[in-house]
Structure formats: structure tokens, C-alpha cells
Scaffold this motif. Sequence first.
Motif, PDB file in Angstrom:
ATOM      1  N   TRP A 298      57.171  44.386  30.989  1.00 41.98           N
ATOM      2  CA  TRP A 298      55.851  44.106  30.446  1.00 41.98           C
ATOM      3  C   TRP A 298      55.140  43.039  31.279  1.00 41.98           C
ATOM      4  CZ3 TRP A 298      54.737  39.830  26.742  1.00 41.98           C
ATOM      5  CH2 TRP A 298      53.428  39.860  26.298  1.00 41.98           C
ATOM      6  N   LEU A 299      55.850  41.976  31.658  1.00 36.90           N
ATOM      7  CA  LEU A 299      55.251  40.923  32.478  1.00 36.90           C
ATOM      8  C   LEU A 299      54.857  41.436  33.854  1.00 36.90           C
ATOM      9  CD1 LEU A 299      57.482  37.873  31.565  1.00 36.90           C
ATOM     10  CD2 LEU A 299      55.101  38.237  30.953  1.00 36.90           C
ATOM     11  N   VAL A 300      55.688  42.272  34.451  1.00 38.26           N
ATOM     12  CA  VAL A 300      55.363  42.835  35.764  1.00 38.26           C
ATOM     13  C   VAL A 300      54.115  43.705  35.668  1.00 38.26           C
ATOM     14  CG1 VAL A 300      56.169  44.463  37.523  1.00 38.26           C
ATOM     15  CG2 VAL A 300      57.699  42.691  36.676  1.00 38.26           C
ATOM     16  N   VAL A 301      54.005  44.505  34.624  1.00 37.68           N
ATOM     17  CA  VAL A 301      52.822  45.356  34.442  1.00 37.68           C
ATOM     18  C   VAL A 301      51.572  44.494  34.259  1.00 37.68           C
ATOM     19  CG1 VAL A 301      51.730  46.976  32.835  1.00 37.68           C
ATOM     20  CG2 VAL A 301      54.073  47.355  33.583  1.00 37.68           C
ATOM     21  N   GLU A 302      51.675  43.410  33.506  1.00 37.21           N
ATOM     22  CA  GLU A 302      50.534  42.516  33.314  1.00 37.21           C
ATOM     23  C   GLU A 302      50.114  41.865  34.635  1.00 37.21           C
ATOM     24  OE1 GLU A 302      48.602  41.719  30.656  1.00 37.21           O
ATOM     25  OE2 GLU A 302      49.599  43.332  29.564  1.00 37.21           O
ATOM     26  N   ILE A 303      51.060  41.418  35.419  1.00 35.18           N
ATOM     27  CA  ILE A 303      50.748  40.773  36.698  1.00 35.18           C
ATOM     28  C   ILE A 303      50.097  41.767  37.655  1.00 35.18           C
ATOM     29  CG2 ILE A 303      51.805  39.743  38.766  1.00 35.18           C
ATOM     30  CD1 ILE A 303      53.826  38.413  36.839  1.00 35.18           C
ATOM     31  N   VAL A 304      50.641  42.972  37.738  1.00 38.64           N
ATOM     32  CA  VAL A 304      50.069  43.990  38.627  1.00 38.64           C
ATOM     33  C   VAL A 304      48.657  44.370  38.175  1.00 38.64           C
ATOM     34  CG1 VAL A 304      50.319  46.394  39.372  1.00 38.64           C
ATOM     35  CG2 VAL A 304      52.287  44.871  39.403  1.00 38.64           C
ATOM     36  N   SER A 305      48.439  44.484  36.880  1.00 38.19           N
ATOM     37  CA  SER A 305      47.097  44.841  36.401  1.00 38.19           C
ATOM     38  C   SER A 305      46.095  43.724  36.693  1.00 38.19           C
ATOM     39  CB  SER A 305      47.127  45.167  34.911  1.00 38.19           C
ATOM     40  OG  SER A 305      47.419  44.021  34.162  1.00 38.19           O
ATOM     41  N   GLU A 306      46.528  42.466  36.606  1.00 35.79           N
ATOM     42  CA  GLU A 306      45.636  41.353  36.948  1.00 35.79           C
ATOM     43  C   GLU A 306      45.293  41.358  38.433  1.00 35.79           C
ATOM     44  OE1 GLU A 306      44.017  39.054  35.129  1.00 35.79           O
ATOM     45  OE2 GLU A 306      44.719  40.150  33.370  1.00 35.79           O
ATOM     46  N   ILE A 307      46.281  41.614  39.275  1.00 35.31           N
ATOM     47  CA  ILE A 307      46.034  41.669  40.720  1.00 35.31           C
ATOM     48  C   ILE A 307      45.071  42.797  41.048  1.00 35.31           C
ATOM     49  CG2 ILE A 307      47.120  42.175  42.958  1.00 35.31           C
ATOM     50  CD1 ILE A 307      49.574  40.628  41.929  1.00 35.31           C
ATOM     51  N   LEU A 308      45.278  43.956  40.448  1.00 38.96           N
ATOM     52  CA  LEU A 308      44.377  45.082  40.696  1.00 38.96           C
ATOM     53  C   LEU A 308      42.986  44.810  40.141  1.00 38.96           C
ATOM     54  CD1 LEU A 308      46.718  48.134  40.073  1.00 38.96           C
ATOM     55  CD2 LEU A 308      45.963  47.191  42.256  1.00 38.96           C
ATOM     56  N   GLY A 309      42.907  44.077  39.043  1.00 35.23           N
ATOM     57  CA  GLY A 309      41.605  43.716  38.490  1.00 35.23           C
ATOM     58  C   GLY A 309      40.831  42.801  39.413  1.00 35.23           C
ATOM     59  N   VAL A 310      41.528  41.848  40.018  1.00 33.29           N
ATOM     60  CA  VAL A 310      40.875  40.936  40.968  1.00 33.29           C
ATOM     61  C   VAL A 310      40.410  41.708  42.195  1.00 33.29           C
ATOM     62  CG1 VAL A 310      41.300  39.012  42.534  1.00 33.29           C
ATOM     63  CG2 VAL A 310      42.047  38.878  40.160  1.00 33.29           C
ATOM     64  N   LEU A 311      41.265  42.585  42.701  1.00 31.22           N
ATOM     65  CA  LEU A 311      40.873  43.391  43.866  1.00 31.22           C
ATOM     66  C   LEU A 311      39.707  44.303  43.533  1.00 31.22           C
ATOM     67  CD1 LEU A 311      44.324  44.359  45.429  1.00 31.22           C
ATOM     68  CD2 LEU A 311      42.678  42.690  46.261  1.00 31.22           C
ATOM     69  N   GLY A 312      39.715  44.869  42.337  1.00 33.58           N
ATOM     70  CA  GLY A 312      38.598  45.717  41.908  1.00 33.58           C
ATOM     71  C   GLY A 312      37.311  44.925  41.794  1.00 33.58           C
ATOM     72  N   GLY A 313      37.414  43.701  41.311  1.00 32.39           N
ATOM     73  CA  GLY A 313      36.229  42.848  41.226  1.00 32.39           C
ATOM     74  C   GLY A 313      35.673  42.508  42.597  1.00 32.39           C
ATOM     75  N   LEU A 314      36.565  42.239  43.537  1.00 36.38           N
ATOM     76  CA  LEU A 314      36.101  41.942  44.899  1.00 36.38           C
ATOM     77  C   LEU A 314      35.467  43.169  45.548  1.00 36.38           C
ATOM     78  CD1 LEU A 314      39.009  39.726  46.250  1.00 36.38           C
ATOM     79  CD2 LEU A 314      36.727  39.001  45.557  1.00 36.38           C
ATOM     80  N   LEU A 315      36.058  44.330  45.310  1.00 36.62           N
ATOM     81  CA  LEU A 315      35.497  45.549  45.895  1.00 36.62           C
ATOM     82  C   LEU A 315      34.179  45.942  45.237  1.00 36.62           C
ATOM     83  CD1 LEU A 315      38.696  47.724  46.424  1.00 36.62           C
ATOM     84  CD2 LEU A 315      37.364  46.508  48.138  1.00 36.62           C
ATOM     85  N   SER A 316      33.987  45.575  43.983  1.00 37.07           N
ATOM     86  CA  SER A 316      32.719  45.889  43.327  1.00 37.07           C
ATOM     87  C   SER A 316      31.592  45.019  43.875  1.00 37.07           C
ATOM     88  CB  SER A 316      32.840  45.726  41.819  1.00 37.07           C
ATOM     89  OG  SER A 316      33.001  44.371  41.485  1.00 37.07           O
TER      90      SER A 316
END
Length: 64
Positions: free
Chosen positions: A24-42
Amino acid sequence: MTRARGKLDVEDLLKIVLVLVVVWLVVEIVSEILGVLGGLLSLAPSVIGAAILVLLVLWLLDRI
């Protein structure tokens, strides 16, 4: 006639719970990283548009 309802030891159950918490913690960390990358790409189209605008203004003012 008694039935053995649980054949797992407490330690085995704790190991299963710990593994689930780690997953669960790994999934949360990966989703946060992808969210930050998605924000930068937006933001990328806005930054590219601003750069093009600055280049056009500099070209019109003969600064390039």
C-alpha cells in the motif's frame, strides 16, 4: 466434534498484514511521483507558449 477454524499462526497473519501495508505504501509513493510528473507535464504547453511569445517579441524588436 470440534473444527479447527484457523490454521494460520498469529505470526503468519502479521506477516501478511505487514506485506499488505508495504504494498500500500509503495502504491501511494508511486502515485504521488506520477502525480508530480503529470503536473509538470501539464505545465509544458504553457511554458512552450510563453517561450514562443518571448522569441516573437524579441524578433520583432530586432533583439535576436
